[in-house]
Design a protein around this motif. Structure first.
Motif, short mmCIF file in Angstrom:
data_model
loop_
_atom_site.label_atom_id
_atom_site.label_comp_id
_atom_site.label_asym_id
_atom_site.label_seq_id
_atom_site.Cartn_x
_atom_site.Cartn_y
_atom_site.Cartn_z
N ILE A 38 32.66 36.93 51.95
CA ILE A 38 33.66 36.50 50.97
C ILE A 38 33.72 37.43 50.22
CG2 ILE A 38 34.20 34.81 49.24
CD1 ILE A 38 32.49 32.73 50.61
N SER A 39 35.15 37.86 49.49
CA SER A 39 35.27 38.80 48.59
C SER A 39 36.09 38.05 47.51
CB SER A 39 36.44 39.88 49.10
OG SER A 39 37.40 39.47 49.40
N PHE A 40 35.93 38.44 46.25
CA PHE A 40 36.61 37.83 44.98
C PHE A 40 37.33 39.09 44.14
CE2 PHE A 40 32.92 35.16 45.67
CZ PHE A 40 33.46 33.92 45.53
N THR A 41 38.58 38.56 43.84
CA THR A 41 39.39 39.53 42.91
C THR A 41 39.56 38.61 41.74
OG1 THR A 41 41.47 38.72 43.96
CG2 THR A 41 40.24 40.70 44.71
N ALA A 42 39.72 39.37 40.65
CA ALA A 42 40.09 38.55 39.27
C ALA A 42 41.43 39.17 38.78
CB ALA A 42 39.01 38.85 38.26
N GLN A 43 41.98 38.33 38.48
CA GLN A 43 43.57 38.54 38.01
C GLN A 43 43.84 37.89 36.65
OE1 GLN A 43 44.81 36.20 41.15
NE2 GLN A 43 44.51 37.93 42.62
N PRO A 48 50.41 28.99 29.95
CA PRO A 48 50.20 29.16 28.50
C PRO A 48 48.50 29.47 28.48
CG PRO A 48 50.30 26.97 29.13
CD PRO A 48 50.80 27.52 30.36
N GLY A 49 48.52 29.96 27.13
CA GLY A 49 47.05 30.11 26.71
C GLY A 49 47.16 31.32 25.70
N GLY A 50 48.12 31.46 24.83
CA GLY A 50 48.26 32.50 23.76
C GLY A 50 47.87 33.93 24.24
N GLN A 51 47.52 34.63 23.10
CA GLN A 51 47.25 35.92 23.58
C GLN A 51 45.83 36.33 24.25
OE1 GLN A 51 46.75 37.09 19.47
NE2 GLN A 51 48.70 37.37 18.84
N ASN A 52 45.22 35.31 24.33
CA ASN A 52 43.85 35.53 25.21
C ASN A 52 44.37 35.79 26.83
OD1 ASN A 52 40.84 36.03 25.35
ND2 ASN A 52 41.02 33.74 26.34
N VAL A 53 45.17 34.91 27.12
CA VAL A 53 45.64 35.05 28.61
C VAL A 53 46.19 36.20 29.04
CG1 VAL A 53 48.13 34.11 28.47
CG2 VAL A 53 46.45 33.16 30.41
N ASN A 54 46.57 37.02 27.94
CA ASN A 54 47.29 38.15 28.08
C ASN A 54 46.33 39.41 28.30
OD1 ASN A 54 49.82 37.25 28.24
ND2 ASN A 54 50.08 37.54 26.06
N ARG A 55 44.95 39.11 27.89
CA ARG A 55 43.87 40.32 27.95
C ARG A 55 42.87 40.05 28.71
NH1 ARG A 55 41.60 39.86 22.28
NH2 ARG A 55 42.50 37.81 22.23
N THR A 56 42.60 38.72 29.31
CA THR A 56 41.30 38.46 30.27
C THR A 56 42.03 38.27 31.60
OG1 THR A 56 41.38 36.32 29.53
CG2 THR A 56 40.13 37.59 28.27
N ASN A 57 41.00 38.69 32.44
CA ASN A 57 41.05 38.38 33.91
C ASN A 57 40.34 37.28 34.27
OD1 ASN A 57 43.07 40.59 34.30
ND2 ASN A 57 41.24 42.12 34.66
N SER A 58 40.75 35.93 33.92
CA SER A 58 40.03 35.06 33.99
C SER A 58 39.88 34.07 35.16
CB SER A 58 39.88 34.09 32.79
OG SER A 58 41.22 33.46 32.63
N SER A 59 41.22 34.32 35.81
CA SER A 59 41.61 33.71 37.29
C SER A 59 40.90 34.44 38.30
CB SER A 59 43.07 33.93 37.40
OG SER A 59 43.61 33.36 38.82
N VAL A 60 40.53 33.67 39.23
CA VAL A 60 39.75 34.26 40.43
C VAL A 60 40.30 33.73 41.79
CG1 VAL A 60 37.52 34.29 41.68
CG2 VAL A 60 37.56 34.28 39.09
N GLN A 61 40.64 34.95 42.63
CA GLN A 61 41.16 34.50 44.11
C GLN A 61 39.86 34.65 44.97
OE1 GLN A 61 44.15 36.90 45.50
NE2 GLN A 61 44.95 35.22 46.73
N LEU A 62 39.43 34.10 45.70
CA LEU A 62 38.67 34.13 46.81
C LEU A 62 39.34 34.41 48.26
CD1 LEU A 62 35.57 31.66 47.72
CD2 LEU A 62 37.24 32.10 49.54
N ARG A 63 39.05 35.29 48.86
CA ARG A 63 39.63 35.78 50.10
C ARG A 63 38.28 35.80 51.44
NH1 ARG A 63 44.42 37.89 49.61
NH2 ARG A 63 44.31 39.53 51.41
#
Length: 160
Positions: A38-43, A48-63
């Motif tokens: 498995i490989s993971f990529t962060a995006q 919505p989420g305010g300013q923090n959503v624009n700065r952090t790569n908290s979303s993860v995609q499993l491939r």
């Protein structure tokens, strides 16, 4: 959100120990081998989420490329392709994305849990149904209700 994740873990553990998971070819050893493929990529997370959503790569995609996996034979790969076709790209890569948590590690665990559940459900085969005969009393009840209904309909057509 953390409460939902812990409930999901409890449900998954219960399902794992139930009988329908016994058909699954996923043993602990096999699961650890699959995790290496498995490989993971962060995006950046969506929505919505305010300013923090624009700065952090908290979303993860499993491939995971099921076609290149050495852990399954051709028949099992065909089963995966049929059952999980909506999750698989044209290149034969299974993609799962999670952005429900604000933490990258929790989203990674969420992806792994979904992936494991999808694999186990793809190999689930329901027990074959055993044909049974209707009981004597059920036959009598059926005939009684039919005759009662017939009498009601006969009474409608009688003239006054």
């Amino acid at each position: 959100m953390l409460c939902h994740f812990s409930i999901f873990l409890v449900v998954l553990n219960v399902l794992r120990h139930n009988s329908f998971m016994s058909n699954s070819p996923l043993s602990e050893h096999l699961w650890s081998q699959i995790q290496r493929e498995i490989s993971f990529t962060a995006q950046r997370s969506r929505g919505p989420g305010g300013q923090n959503v624009n700065r952090t790569n908290s979303s993860v995609q499993l491939r995971w490329s099921y076609l290149e996996s050495a852990q399954f034979n051709e028949e099992q790969k065909t089963t995966i392709a049929e059952k999980l076709s909506s999750w698989i790209t044209k290149e034969g890569i299974l993609c799962i994305r999670s952005d429900i948590h604000r933490d990258q590690e929790l989203n990674k665990k969420e992806c792994l849990m979904r992936f494991q559940k999808l694999l186990e459900m793809s190999f689930f085969r329901p027990k074959p149904r055993k044909a049974t005969k209707p009981t004597y009393s059920s036959k009598l009840k059926r005939k009684e209700s039919k005759s009662r209904r017939s009498e009601i309909k006969k009474n409608r057509t009688e003239k006054w």
